[in-house]
Every structure is written in C-alpha cells, then in structure tokens.
Design a protein around this motif. Structure first.
Motif, PDB file in Angstrom:
ATOM      1  N   TRP A 176      22.471  35.243 -23.175  1.00 54.25           N
ATOM      2  CA  TRP A 176      22.505  37.106 -22.305  1.00 54.25           C
ATOM      3  C   TRP A 176      22.072  37.502 -23.413  1.00 54.25           C
ATOM      4  O   TRP A 176      21.289  39.283 -22.878  1.00 54.25           O
ATOM      5  CB  TRP A 176      23.961  36.932 -22.049  1.00 54.25           C
ATOM      6  N   GLY A 177      22.252  38.306 -24.129  1.00 53.92           N
ATOM      7  CA  GLY A 177      22.230  39.444 -25.304  1.00 53.92           C
ATOM      8  C   GLY A 177      22.887  39.467 -26.600  1.00 53.92           C
ATOM      9  O   GLY A 177      23.794  38.255 -26.926  1.00 53.92           O
ATOM     10  N   LYS A 178      23.850  40.609 -26.790  1.00 55.26           N
ATOM     11  CA  LYS A 178      24.541  40.825 -27.246  1.00 55.26           C
ATOM     12  C   LYS A 178      25.810  41.514 -26.659  1.00 55.26           C
ATOM     13  O   LYS A 178      25.230  42.228 -25.752  1.00 55.26           O
ATOM     14  CB  LYS A 178      24.240  42.430 -28.149  1.00 55.26           C
ATOM     15  N   ILE A 179      27.676  41.675 -26.960  1.00 53.93           N
ATOM     16  CA  ILE A 179      28.923  41.679 -26.670  1.00 53.93           C
ATOM     17  C   ILE A 179      29.379  41.838 -27.149  1.00 53.93           C
ATOM     18  O   ILE A 179      29.858  41.138 -28.693  1.00 53.93           O
ATOM     19  CB  ILE A 179      28.922  40.335 -25.647  1.00 53.93           C
ATOM     20  N   THR A 228      37.311  41.473 -12.044  1.00 54.23           N
ATOM     21  CA  THR A 228      37.070  42.688 -12.428  1.00 54.23           C
ATOM     22  C   THR A 228      36.721  42.153 -13.915  1.00 54.23           C
ATOM     23  O   THR A 228      37.293  42.344 -15.238  1.00 54.23           O
ATOM     24  CB  THR A 228      37.487  44.371 -12.284  1.00 54.23           C
ATOM     25  N   PHE A 229      35.342  42.197 -13.959  1.00 58.40           N
ATOM     26  CA  PHE A 229      34.379  42.180 -15.518  1.00 58.40           C
ATOM     27  C   PHE A 229      34.280  43.565 -16.291  1.00 58.40           C
ATOM     28  O   PHE A 229      33.707  44.158 -15.177  1.00 58.40           O
ATOM     29  CB  PHE A 229      33.102  41.246 -15.938  1.00 58.40           C
ATOM     30  N   VAL A 230      34.264  43.877 -17.211  1.00 61.01           N
ATOM     31  CA  VAL A 230      33.599  45.707 -17.609  1.00 61.01           C
ATOM     32  C   VAL A 230      33.149  44.509 -18.885  1.00 61.01           C
ATOM     33  O   VAL A 230      34.028  44.494 -20.066  1.00 61.01           O
ATOM     34  CB  VAL A 230      34.953  46.176 -17.976  1.00 61.01           C
ATOM     35  N   VAL A 231      32.176  44.627 -19.696  1.00 64.56           N
ATOM     36  CA  VAL A 231      31.480  45.224 -20.348  1.00 64.56           C
ATOM     37  C   VAL A 231      30.462  45.633 -21.017  1.00 64.56           C
ATOM     38  O   VAL A 231      30.209  46.305 -20.604  1.00 64.56           O
ATOM     39  CB  VAL A 231      30.450  43.555 -20.348  1.00 64.56           C
ATOM     40  N   PHE A 232      30.718  45.593 -22.880  1.00 62.76           N
ATOM     41  CA  PHE A 232      30.480  46.525 -23.122  1.00 62.76           C
ATOM     42  C   PHE A 232      28.483  45.811 -23.923  1.00 62.76           C
ATOM     43  O   PHE A 232      28.677  44.781 -25.383  1.00 62.76           O
ATOM     44  CB  PHE A 232      30.736  47.817 -24.276  1.00 62.76           C
ATOM     45  N   SER A 233      27.593  45.986 -23.638  1.00 60.26           N
ATOM     46  CA  SER A 233      26.657  45.008 -24.105  1.00 60.26           C
ATOM     47  C   SER A 233      24.536  45.435 -23.634  1.00 60.26           C
ATOM     48  O   SER A 233      24.750  46.570 -22.627  1.00 60.26           O
ATOM     49  CB  SER A 233      26.397  43.771 -22.973  1.00 60.26           C
ATOM     50  N   SER A 234      24.678  44.486 -24.626  1.00 62.16           N
ATOM     51  CA  SER A 234      22.886  44.834 -24.449  1.00 62.16           C
ATOM     52  C   SER A 234      22.475  43.858 -23.499  1.00 62.16           C
ATOM     53  O   SER A 234      22.819  42.283 -24.559  1.00 62.16           O
ATOM     54  CB  SER A 234      22.073  45.245 -25.682  1.00 62.16           C
ATOM     55  N   ILE A 235      21.002  43.641 -23.060  1.00 62.86           N
ATOM     56  CA  ILE A 235      20.078  42.486 -22.476  1.00 62.86           C
ATOM     57  C   ILE A 235      19.020  41.491 -23.174  1.00 62.86           C
ATOM     58  O   ILE A 235      18.226  42.362 -23.168  1.00 62.86           O
ATOM     59  CB  ILE A 235      20.978  42.788 -20.915  1.00 62.86           C
ATOM     60  N   LEU A 236      19.454  40.381 -23.488  1.00 62.69           N
ATOM     61  CA  LEU A 236      18.411  40.359 -24.087  1.00 62.69           C
ATOM     62  C   LEU A 236      16.637  40.479 -23.264  1.00 62.69           C
ATOM     63  O   LEU A 236      16.996  40.300 -22.022  1.00 62.69           O
ATOM     64  CB  LEU A 236      18.692  38.562 -24.145  1.00 62.69           C
ATOM     65  N   ASN A 237      15.728  41.088 -24.312  1.00 61.28           N
ATOM     66  CA  ASN A 237      14.537  41.475 -24.127  1.00 61.28           C
ATOM     67  C   ASN A 237      13.629  39.899 -23.664  1.00 61.28           C
ATOM     68  O   ASN A 237      12.442  39.988 -24.377  1.00 61.28           O
ATOM     69  CB  ASN A 237      14.195  42.343 -24.427  1.00 61.28           C
TER      70      ASN A 237
END
Length: 191
Positions: free
Chosen positions: A160-163, A40-49
């Motif tokens: 990917w964006g921000k993690i 299981t991966f749990v990630v708090f992230s915003s994704i590159l627009n």
C-alpha cells in the motif's frame, strides 16, 4: 514491524515492500477483525508511487480497499461473490501529493447501498460504489498489503505505502466527526 521516522518527525509503518503487512493472527491463524453493518476507516497515509501492481490497504476474504493494478483507480475487490474489482470511479492521483504526504483518507463501508464511500482530507464524498458486489460482508485480517491467505509472516504482495494512523469504527462517522478528526491531525501531517 519497524517504525520509520520521516524527516519532520512523522512516525509511521512502512508498507512499501520490505516490511510486509500487519496481520491479525489468533492462535497462529489469520483471523478477521469483524465487519459491522456500517464501518468507517480513517487512515493517514501516503500511497506507494507505482501502478505496476495492486495496492491493498485492507484484506480479509475481500480486499475492502485497494487500488487497481495498472491504474490509480480506487475501489474494492470482491472475492466473496466473485464480482472481482469494483470501481469507485476515483483516481487516487487526484489527492494532493498522494505519494509524498500523509493525507487523511476516509471510507464509509456498509451492508446496504451505497456500499462504499470515499473522501479525503476535509472533502465531501468523491468516490462511491453502489454495486451489491461491494457489500461490506467480510472483516479484514491484514493492513498494508495482500496476505496471500498465508499465516507465515513472509508471504506478502500488493504493498500500500506508508501508514501513520489507522482508525476503525463500528459505525458510519458523521461529516462533523470526520472533520474533527481531520482538524485534530492536520497540523501534525501538514495538510
């Protein structure tokens, strides 16, 4: 990698192009974090627009989690058996404020069907893959971008964006456990 503090005080890694990816190097060579029968991966992230390129969250031989180039389709890319992009049928643009807010993103990966299950925040599963090409048969050696099979720290693409948080478990978490993680972080990330 430089840690960025976003307005509101959220510290995170910025994988939006300038900073590359986080790589696991052992003795100067790329080395995968192991895969398990279930993970299981749990990630708090915003994704590159941007849809102009693939967006890779994790990469070993396979891209266990990525977004298809030219779209917002979430899935994985199988290089092990050459079945290529495996679509979960979920569009990341359906996640509220996915490019500006840190949402909780959760993947259950497996060596048996369903091989790939995705949910976000406190939702139930919204995307899955049952094709054998999505088997969790490979660990990962980079987070946040494609490492281009290169040990050098300056060879990256597919950002990917921000993690802010990346958690990896050697089993499938229960829905109750996933809810507990969401509840523990939701105030911090204002979700």
């Amino acid at each position: 990698f430089p840690v960025t503090i976003q307005p509101g005080g959220i510290s995170h890694f910025n994988f939006e192009g300038a900073n590359g990816a986080a790589k696991r190097l052992v003795g100067g060579s790329l080395s995968n974090v192991p895969n398990f029968t279930n993970g299981t991966f749990v990630v708090f992230s915003s994704i590159l627009n941007s849809t102009s390129n693939w967006r890779t969250l994790t990469r070993g031989t396979d891209h266990q989690v990525l977004i298809e180039s030219g779209s917002n389709r979430l899935g994985m890319y199988d290089n092990t058996t050459s079945t290529n992009f495996q679509d979960s049928t979920f569009l990341v643009s359906n996640i509220p404020n996915y490019t500006t807010r840190f949402n909780m993103l959760c993947w259950k990966l497996s060596t048996s069907s369903p091989y790939y299950q995705f949910q976000y925040n406190d939702s139930s599963v919204v995307g899955s893959i049952t094709s054998i090409g999505a088997t969790f048969d490979d660990g990962f050696s980079s987070i946040g971008a494609f490492h281009d099979n290169n040990n050098l720290m300056n060879s990256f693409s597919q950002y990917w964006g921000k993690i802010a948080v990346f958690l990896y478990y050697n089993r499938h978490l229960s829905n109750s456990e996933i809810s507990k993680i969401y509840n523990a972080f939701k105030i911090r990330f204002n979700i």
